[in-house]
Motif scaffolding. Structure first.
Motif, PDB file in Angstrom:
ATOM      1  N   TRP A 187       0.835  -1.208   0.000  1.00 18.44           N
ATOM      2  CA  TRP A 187       0.000   0.000   0.000  1.00 18.44           C
ATOM      3  C   TRP A 187       0.863   1.249   0.000  1.00 18.44           C
ATOM      4  N   GLN A 188       0.384   2.232  -0.722  1.00 17.99           N
ATOM      5  CA  GLN A 188       0.820   3.613  -0.617  1.00 17.99           C
ATOM      6  C   GLN A 188      -0.391   4.460  -0.986  1.00 17.99           C
ATOM      7  N   PRO A 189      -0.504   5.665  -0.477  1.00 18.44           N
ATOM      8  CA  PRO A 189      -1.703   6.453  -0.762  1.00 18.44           C
ATOM      9  C   PRO A 189      -1.809   6.782  -2.235  1.00 18.44           C
ATOM     10  N   GLY A 190      -3.009   6.596  -2.750  1.00 20.31           N
ATOM     11  CA  GLY A 190      -3.283   6.913  -4.147  1.00 20.31           C
ATOM     12  C   GLY A 190      -4.563   7.713  -4.257  1.00 20.31           C
ATOM     13  N   PRO A 191      -5.030   7.978  -5.477  1.00 16.12           N
ATOM     14  CA  PRO A 191      -6.236   8.781  -5.674  1.00 16.12           C
ATOM     15  C   PRO A 191      -7.468   8.218  -4.980  1.00 16.12           C
ATOM     16  N   ASP A 192      -7.515   6.889  -4.809  1.00 12.78           N
ATOM     17  CA  ASP A 192      -8.687   6.266  -4.197  1.00 12.78           C
ATOM     18  C   ASP A 192      -8.620   6.195  -2.678  1.00 12.78           C
ATOM     19  N   SER A 193      -7.508   6.664  -2.094  1.00 15.01           N
ATOM     20  CA  SER A 193      -7.340   6.512  -0.650  1.00 15.01           C
ATOM     21  C   SER A 193      -8.027   7.601   0.150  1.00 15.01           C
ATOM     22  N   ASP A 194      -8.404   8.695  -0.477  1.00 14.46           N
ATOM     23  CA  ASP A 194      -9.051   9.822   0.202  1.00 14.46           C
ATOM     24  C   ASP A 194      -8.215  10.299   1.394  1.00 14.46           C
ATOM     25  N   ALA A 195      -6.900  10.374   1.174  1.00 14.89           N
ATOM     26  CA  ALA A 195      -5.998  10.862   2.213  1.00 14.89           C
ATOM     27  C   ALA A 195      -5.520  12.281   1.918  1.00 14.89           C
ATOM     28  N   GLY A 196      -6.163  12.941   0.973  1.00 22.78           N
ATOM     29  CA  GLY A 196      -5.768  14.302   0.619  1.00 22.78           C
ATOM     30  C   GLY A 196      -4.560  14.308  -0.294  1.00 22.78           C
ATOM     31  N   SER A 255     -15.359  -4.628  15.729  1.00 25.68           N
ATOM     32  CA  SER A 255     -16.254  -5.299  14.785  1.00 25.68           C
ATOM     33  C   SER A 255     -15.590  -6.465  14.071  1.00 25.68           C
ATOM     34  N   GLY A 256     -14.274  -6.565  14.198  1.00 23.01           N
ATOM     35  CA  GLY A 256     -13.535  -7.608  13.503  1.00 23.01           C
ATOM     36  C   GLY A 256     -12.827  -7.136  12.249  1.00 23.01           C
ATOM     37  N   GLN A 257     -13.088  -5.906  11.822  1.00 22.94           N
ATOM     38  CA  GLN A 257     -12.412  -5.350  10.643  1.00 22.94           C
ATOM     39  C   GLN A 257     -10.936  -5.127  10.959  1.00 22.94           C
ATOM     40  N   ARG A 258     -10.083  -5.521  10.038  1.00 24.09           N
ATOM     41  CA  ARG A 258      -8.648  -5.333  10.212  1.00 24.09           C
ATOM     42  C   ARG A 258      -8.174  -4.080   9.470  1.00 24.09           C
ATOM     43  N   TYR A 259      -7.108  -3.488  10.008  1.00 28.06           N
ATOM     44  CA  TYR A 259      -6.529  -2.267   9.443  1.00 28.06           C
ATOM     45  C   TYR A 259      -5.009  -2.363   9.493  1.00 28.06           C
ATOM     46  N   VAL A 260      -4.358  -1.743   8.527  1.00 27.47           N
ATOM     47  CA  VAL A 260      -2.920  -1.502   8.608  1.00 27.47           C
ATOM     48  C   VAL A 260      -2.747  -0.051   9.020  1.00 27.47           C
ATOM     49  N   LEU A 261      -2.154   0.155  10.191  1.00 21.77           N
ATOM     50  CA  LEU A 261      -1.868   1.498  10.675  1.00 21.77           C
ATOM     51  C   LEU A 261      -0.487   1.895  10.194  1.00 21.77           C
ATOM     52  N   VAL A 262      -0.356   3.111   9.662  1.00 18.45           N
ATOM     53  CA  VAL A 262       0.929   3.549   9.110  1.00 18.45           C
ATOM     54  C   VAL A 262       1.249   4.968   9.555  1.00 18.45           C
ATOM     55  N   THR A 263       2.546   5.225   9.700  1.00 20.47           N
ATOM     56  CA  THR A 263       3.041   6.592   9.863  1.00 20.47           C
ATOM     57  C   THR A 263       4.127   6.830   8.830  1.00 20.47           C
ATOM     58  N   ASP A 264       4.272   8.083   8.462  1.00 18.07           N
ATOM     59  CA  ASP A 264       5.323   8.496   7.541  1.00 18.07           C
ATOM     60  C   ASP A 264       6.026   9.702   8.152  1.00 18.07           C
ATOM     61  N   SER A 265       7.336   9.712   8.090  1.00 15.28           N
ATOM     62  CA  SER A 265       8.105  10.808   8.675  1.00 15.28           C
ATOM     63  C   SER A 265       7.731  12.159   8.083  1.00 15.28           C
ATOM     64  N   TYR A 266       7.188  12.157   6.861  1.00 15.31           N
ATOM     65  CA  TYR A 266       6.777  13.408   6.242  1.00 15.31           C
ATOM     66  C   TYR A 266       5.440  13.931   6.775  1.00 15.31           C
ATOM     67  N   GLY A 271      -8.686   0.963  -0.668  1.00 11.48           N
ATOM     68  CA  GLY A 271      -9.719   1.953  -0.915  1.00 11.48           C
ATOM     69  C   GLY A 271      -9.597   3.132   0.029  1.00 11.48           C
ATOM     70  N   PRO A 272     -10.703   3.838   0.303  1.00 11.83           N
ATOM     71  CA  PRO A 272     -10.648   5.001   1.194  1.00 11.83           C
ATOM     72  C   PRO A 272     -10.127   4.627   2.580  1.00 11.83           C
ATOM     73  N   VAL A 273      -9.260   5.457   3.125  1.00 15.79           N
ATOM     74  CA  VAL A 273      -8.726   5.200   4.455  1.00 15.79           C
ATOM     75  C   VAL A 273      -9.860   5.240   5.485  1.00 15.79           C
ATOM     76  N   ALA A 283      -9.795   9.438  16.395  1.00 11.23           N
ATOM     77  CA  ALA A 283     -10.093   8.804  15.107  1.00 11.23           C
ATOM     78  C   ALA A 283     -11.488   8.188  15.096  1.00 11.23           C
ATOM     79  N   SER A 284     -12.005   7.867  16.268  1.00 12.81           N
ATOM     80  CA  SER A 284     -13.344   7.284  16.370  1.00 12.81           C
ATOM     81  C   SER A 284     -14.434   8.269  15.968  1.00 12.81           C
ATOM     82  N   GLN A 285     -14.095   9.536  15.914  1.00 12.90           N
ATOM     83  CA  GLN A 285     -15.101  10.572  15.689  1.00 12.90           C
ATOM     84  C   GLN A 285     -15.242  11.005  14.233  1.00 12.90           C
ATOM     85  N   GLY A 286     -14.442  10.435  13.351  1.00 12.99           N
ATOM     86  CA  GLY A 286     -14.560  10.810  11.946  1.00 12.99           C
ATOM     87  C   GLY A 286     -13.317  10.433  11.177  1.00 12.99           C
ATOM     88  N   ARG A 287     -13.474  10.272   9.871  1.00 10.04           N
ATOM     89  CA  ARG A 287     -12.381   9.764   9.043  1.00 10.04           C
ATOM     90  C   ARG A 287     -11.199  10.705   8.968  1.00 10.04           C
TER      91      ARG A 287
END
Length: 325
Positions: free
Chosen positions: A64-73, A92-103, A115-117, A155-159
């Motif tokens: 993964w890297q952010p792309g146009p479909d990720s809705d990460a701005g 709920s059982g949904q899995r996520y990959v949590l990521v940080t970037d130094s930038y 898809g959308p983050v 993060a629980s309060q909105g995307r």
């Protein structure tokens, strides 16, 4: 009573066979748990199969890297040096990959859907975010080394909720949620710190419960010693250590401690399924001076394997399993 010559020979043969036979030696379990790496040459987080040759495309399970479909701005300035990634699962059982970037990008990516983050914010390059963790209420904890802080984002309060509570920790490099003790751990330049996360999901609080001086300065990585709920892995510029939670002391007599010792180790972790320990250490000659192209695996009591990803600039590696990182 006389024994026949054949009977005596048979007994002798059985004795000889017993003397010559060698007890079976238990073989160490080879790891099957995938490994996720932050790969800075291609600006991706990549999941790899440890049983395959990493020079072959089939070793890659997911990336993964952010792309146009990720809705990460607009990530042209916030993505380029991924430095932390871990697999987590929500209530709920949904899995996520949590990521940080130094930038500056912080994100929670649905796995395996992409898809959308599920959540993301851009905090800019100055803080240098270095560690990320999912909390039980859906909020996300973050450590930033140059910012010298630990935050809990709502993060629980909105995307793209960017509200947070912050506490100072010089050189904060990593955070880890201790589900058994229900506390948040963080490591910085000189301290390992334990926090209580209180308040509500919409208005969290962060309270320091205890702090412990590191065996050597400049803490870097932090995580569970999978299979031993009483100990944590901690790396510093000078060494790999285990912290005993019940006594608040440091243990440096763990298996293969001398082999695991190194300078500037960026990540360490135990695979719960096999007991294998992984490690990443900057490699001389890599174009990125804080990176490597390999992940070292310490299997059983004596075996060591190097998994090499040709041309890579790997910063951290983790077991791709919620119980092992």
């Amino acid at each position: 009573m006389r024994r026949s010559r054949l009977a005596v020979a048979g007994v002798a043969a059985c004795v000889l066979a017993g003397m010559l036979s060698t007890p079976a030696v238990a073989q160490p379990r080879e790891p099957r748990t995938p490994i996720i790496v932050t790969e800075q040459a291609t600006d991706q987080v990549v999941v790899l199969d440890p049983s395959r040759d990493w020079s072959k495309d089939r070793a890659q399970i997911w990336a993964w890297q952010p792309g146009p479909d990720s809705d990460a701005g607009d990530t042209s300035q916030s993505w380029g040096l991924p430095d932390d990634a871990r697999l987590r699962r929500d209530a709920s059982g949904q899995r996520y990959v949590l990521v940080t970037d130094s930038y500056g990008l912080l994100a929670s990516v649905p796995y395996p859907q992409k898809g959308p983050v599920a959540w993301s914010v851009d905090i800019g390059r100055t803080p240098n975010p270095h560690g990320i963790e999912l909390l039980p209420d859906g909020n996300i904890a973050v450590a930033a080394s140059n910012g010298s802080w630990v935050r809990v984002y709502t993060a629980s309060q909105g995307r793209h909720s960017d509200t947070y509570v912050e506490t100072a920790l010089p050189g904060a490099h990593e955070v880890w949620w201790d589900a058994a003790a229900k506390v948040l751990w963080a490591v910085g330049d000189h301290l390992l710190v334990k926090y209580e996360v209180g308040g509500t999901a919409a208005a969290p609080t962060l309270t320091q419960l205890a702090s412990y001086g590191l065996p050597t300065n400049w803490g870097h990585d932090l995580g569970p010693v999978s299979g031993d709920a009483n100990q944590l892995w901690v790396t510093t510029v000078y060494g790999v250590h285990q912290f005993v939670k019940s006594t608040g002391t440091w243990n440096n007599s763990f298996p293969r401690q001398r082999e695991l010792y190194g300078i500037n180790i960026k990540s360490v972790g135990t695979d719960l399924a096999s007991g294998t320990v992984l490690q990443t250490t900057p490699k001389v000659g890599n174009p990125c001076t804080w990176c490597t192209d390999q992940v070292d695996l310490f299997i059983g009591d004596s075996k060591t394997t190097e998994k090499v990803l040709p041309g890579a600039q790997i910063y951290r590696a983790r077991w791709f399993d919620e119980s092992s990182s």
